[in-house]
Write an enzyme that holds these catalytic residues in place. Structure first.
Site, PDB file in Angstrom:
ATOM      1  N   THR A 144      35.766   3.947 -10.955  1.00 25.53           N
ATOM      2  CA  THR A 144      35.288   3.796  -9.562  1.00 25.53           C
ATOM      3  C   THR A 144      33.790   4.262  -9.610  1.00 25.53           C
ATOM      4  O   THR A 144      33.474   5.303 -10.197  1.00 25.53           O
ATOM      5  CB  THR A 144      36.024   4.669  -8.806  1.00 25.53           C
ATOM      6  OG1 THR A 144      35.564   4.951  -7.567  1.00 25.53           O
ATOM      7  CG2 THR A 144      36.443   6.058  -9.504  1.00 25.53           C
ATOM      8  N   SER A 180      36.994  14.311  -5.509  1.00 21.00           N
ATOM      9  CA  SER A 180      38.335  14.807  -5.394  1.00 21.00           C
ATOM     10  C   SER A 180      38.990  14.587  -6.679  1.00 21.00           C
ATOM     11  O   SER A 180      38.399  14.266  -7.648  1.00 21.00           O
ATOM     12  CB  SER A 180      38.906  13.415  -4.258  1.00 21.00           C
ATOM     13  OG  SER A 180      39.160  12.353  -5.171  1.00 21.00           O
ATOM     14  N   TYR A 182      41.384  12.896  -7.452  1.00 22.15           N
ATOM     15  CA  TYR A 182      41.543  11.621  -7.862  1.00 22.15           C
ATOM     16  C   TYR A 182      40.268  11.224  -8.606  1.00 22.15           C
ATOM     17  O   TYR A 182      40.560  10.553  -9.824  1.00 22.15           O
ATOM     18  CB  TYR A 182      41.920  10.549  -6.826  1.00 22.15           C
ATOM     19  CG  TYR A 182      41.266   9.103  -7.108  1.00 22.15           C
ATOM     20  CD1 TYR A 182      42.136   8.281  -8.246  1.00 22.15           C
ATOM     21  CD2 TYR A 182      40.081   8.672  -6.464  1.00 22.15           C
ATOM     22  CE1 TYR A 182      41.736   7.096  -7.960  1.00 22.15           C
ATOM     23  CE2 TYR A 182      39.902   7.498  -6.781  1.00 22.15           C
ATOM     24  CZ  TYR A 182      40.552   6.535  -7.740  1.00 22.15           C
ATOM     25  OH  TYR A 182      40.060   5.367  -7.877  1.00 22.15           O
ATOM     26  N   HIS A 183      39.151  11.291  -8.125  1.00 20.77           N
ATOM     27  CA  HIS A 183      37.943  10.865  -8.838  1.00 20.77           C
ATOM     28  C   HIS A 183      37.542  11.590 -10.068  1.00 20.77           C
ATOM     29  O   HIS A 183      37.188  11.001 -10.956  1.00 20.77           O
ATOM     30  CB  HIS A 183      36.824  11.103  -7.767  1.00 20.77           C
ATOM     31  CG  HIS A 183      36.757  10.041  -6.703  1.00 20.77           C
ATOM     32  ND1 HIS A 183      36.975  10.472  -5.272  1.00 20.77           N
ATOM     33  CD2 HIS A 183      36.538   8.752  -6.511  1.00 20.77           C
ATOM     34  CE1 HIS A 183      36.960   9.276  -4.554  1.00 20.77           C
ATOM     35  NE2 HIS A 183      36.729   8.399  -5.281  1.00 20.77           N
ATOM     36  N   LYS A 186      39.446   9.953 -12.686  1.00 22.87           N
ATOM     37  CA  LYS A 186      38.946   8.840 -13.342  1.00 22.87           C
ATOM     38  C   LYS A 186      37.703   9.129 -14.222  1.00 22.87           C
ATOM     39  O   LYS A 186      37.382   8.523 -15.327  1.00 22.87           O
ATOM     40  CB  LYS A 186      38.399   7.971 -12.111  1.00 22.87           C
ATOM     41  CG  LYS A 186      39.465   7.434 -11.245  1.00 22.87           C
ATOM     42  CD  LYS A 186      40.518   6.695 -11.837  1.00 22.87           C
ATOM     43  CE  LYS A 186      40.102   5.226 -11.716  1.00 22.87           C
ATOM     44  NZ  LYS A 186      41.274   4.107 -12.093  1.00 22.87           N
ATOM     45  N   THR A 253      37.042   4.846  13.693  1.00 25.42           N
ATOM     46  CA  THR A 253      36.696   6.436  13.224  1.00 25.42           C
ATOM     47  C   THR A 253      35.811   6.703  11.937  1.00 25.42           C
ATOM     48  O   THR A 253      36.313   6.924  10.966  1.00 25.42           O
ATOM     49  CB  THR A 253      38.008   7.095  13.108  1.00 25.42           C
ATOM     50  OG1 THR A 253      38.877   6.295  12.064  1.00 25.42           O
ATOM     51  CG2 THR A 253      38.663   6.929  14.389  1.00 25.42           C
TER      52      THR A 253
END
Length: 388
Positions: A144, A180, A182-183, A186, A253
């Site tokens: 990513t 994050s 998650y990142h 990765k 938003t």
């Protein structure tokens, strides 16, 4: 070419399975259906109802005249993964079998731990399975652009960079600063694969892809062939989420100031790029980094674009910036090098504005279904909550 797709039930995985099978490649899909359950866990679901994998495969055979093999297996189970690779002996393995949501990883300690355990274990299991079966198998792993964060310098398409510290020069992995759990998982995946390339000479394409948007590919010609489409605050990417907000009459938003800028790519163009990278693998023993994006926009620019398109279709749309639940720069420099894909013949077919119209058109028939999920669209997962 024979290709195993780990995570074949997902947004990208199912779309890629259809694309490769239609192009005459032998496709073996692997998935434990975790994402279906995790999305339900946060009170959401795919915008389009999804048949079971076995039903999808029957539909693909009937509507596209393709055959896809499917194994319902958790890639964290080394023995089962190794057995699949040993049985099929693929030319390439696509690694999508990871927990893919940044907000999900930030919910609490259990979700953070799951993200690391799933993502790193699946990658290590893949590495060791390939070492045992055939080290020449091409690994195409989905990374990513979020691995890099938002540095104040160009993001290069290279695994290494030359540095000088106190007059001494050396080569180090290209700097990364994730945003994050998650990142970060990765990032560690990328470093683990880089190490595996050094130690065992594995052949690897590490794709740094920006957020993907869209509902259609050339192969999705019937409702029975739909891929999943997430739109809630945990699983939905920004373009897809805004489109659902527009259909439901909710304000669009943008988070915070709305200057967060990223590189985006349509689902169709993502499939084109992934197919090119599989059909044009790197040299044996090479570790190849590919930045896979097409258009660069801020989240506020995207909101304005969705508003313009939706209003041209007769929808009433407003924009309302909300408090940013994430810890990230809201105004920053952003420039990404993309040279490898164009050199292999990649030429984007889609642009965001036209695809937004297609997305909204595809969502409108499902408005009643989407109404029941209004409560999971606005942000609730606060990055800072772990400190309180």
């Amino acid at each position: 070419m024979k290709v195993v797709i780990l995570g074949a039930d997902g947004y990208l995985g199912w779309s890629l399975a259809l694309r490769l099978a239609k192009r005459g490649h032998e496709v073996i899909g692997v998935d434990n259906l975790y994402t279906r359950n995790a999305v339900r866990e946060v009170g959401s679901d795919s915008a389009f109802p999804l048949p079971d994998p076995e039903e999808r495969i029957v539909a693909a055979r009937k509507l596209l005249d393709v055959n896809i093999t499917f194994h319902r297996v958790d890639v964290k189970d080394f023995d089962k993964l190794h057995e699949i690779i040993q049985t099929h002996k693929p030319d390439a393995i696509v690694h999508f079998a990871e927990q893919r949501s940044a907000p999900y990883s930030m919910i609490d300690v259990n979700h953070a731990n799951y993200t690391f355990i799933n993502n790193l274990t699946s990658t290590i299991n893949l590495i060791y399975s390939i070492i045992k079966v055939d080290p020449s198998i091409h690994i195409l792993k989905m990374g990513t652009m979020g691995e890099y964060g938002t540095p104040n310098y160009d993001i290069l398409e290279s695994p290494f960079v030359e540095v000088e510290i106190n007059g001494k020069k050396d080569k180090i992995p290209f700097p990364k600063w994730a945003s994050s759990w998650y990142h970060w998982s990765k990032v560690y995946d990328s470093y683990n694969l880089l190490w595996a390339n050094k130690v065992w000479n594995l052949t690897i394409t590490d794709i740094m892809q920006g957020p993907v948007y869209g509902t259609r590919t050339e192969e999705i010609i019937d409702e029975k062939l739909r891929t999943r489409f997430d739109f809630d605050e945990v699983w939905g990417t920004v373009v897809n989420r805004y489109c659902v907000e527009a259909v439901l009459g909710l304000p669009l938003t943008p988070y915070g100031k709305g200057g967060q800028t990223r590189g985006f790519i349509s689902l169709e163009d993502s499939m084109q790029a992934l197919t090119i990278l599989l059909e044009h693998p790197p040299n044996q023993g090479e570790y190849r980094v590919v930045n896979q994006i097409h258009e660069v926009y801020s989240v506020s620019q995207i909101a304005e674009m969705v508003k313009e398109v939706a209003e041209s279709m007769g929808l009433r749309v407003t924009i309302q910036n909300v408090k940013n639940p994430r810890v990230e720069k809201e105004e920053h420099y952003y420039k990404v090098e993309t040279r490898i894909l164009p050199s292999l013949g990649f030429s984007p077919k889609k642009n965001m504005k036209k695809e937004i119209k297609n997305i909204i058109e595809d969502l409108i028939p499902y408005k009643n279904r989407l109404e029941s999920f209004k409560h999971v669209i606005l942000p609730k997962t606060d990055w800072r909550r772990g400190r309180t």
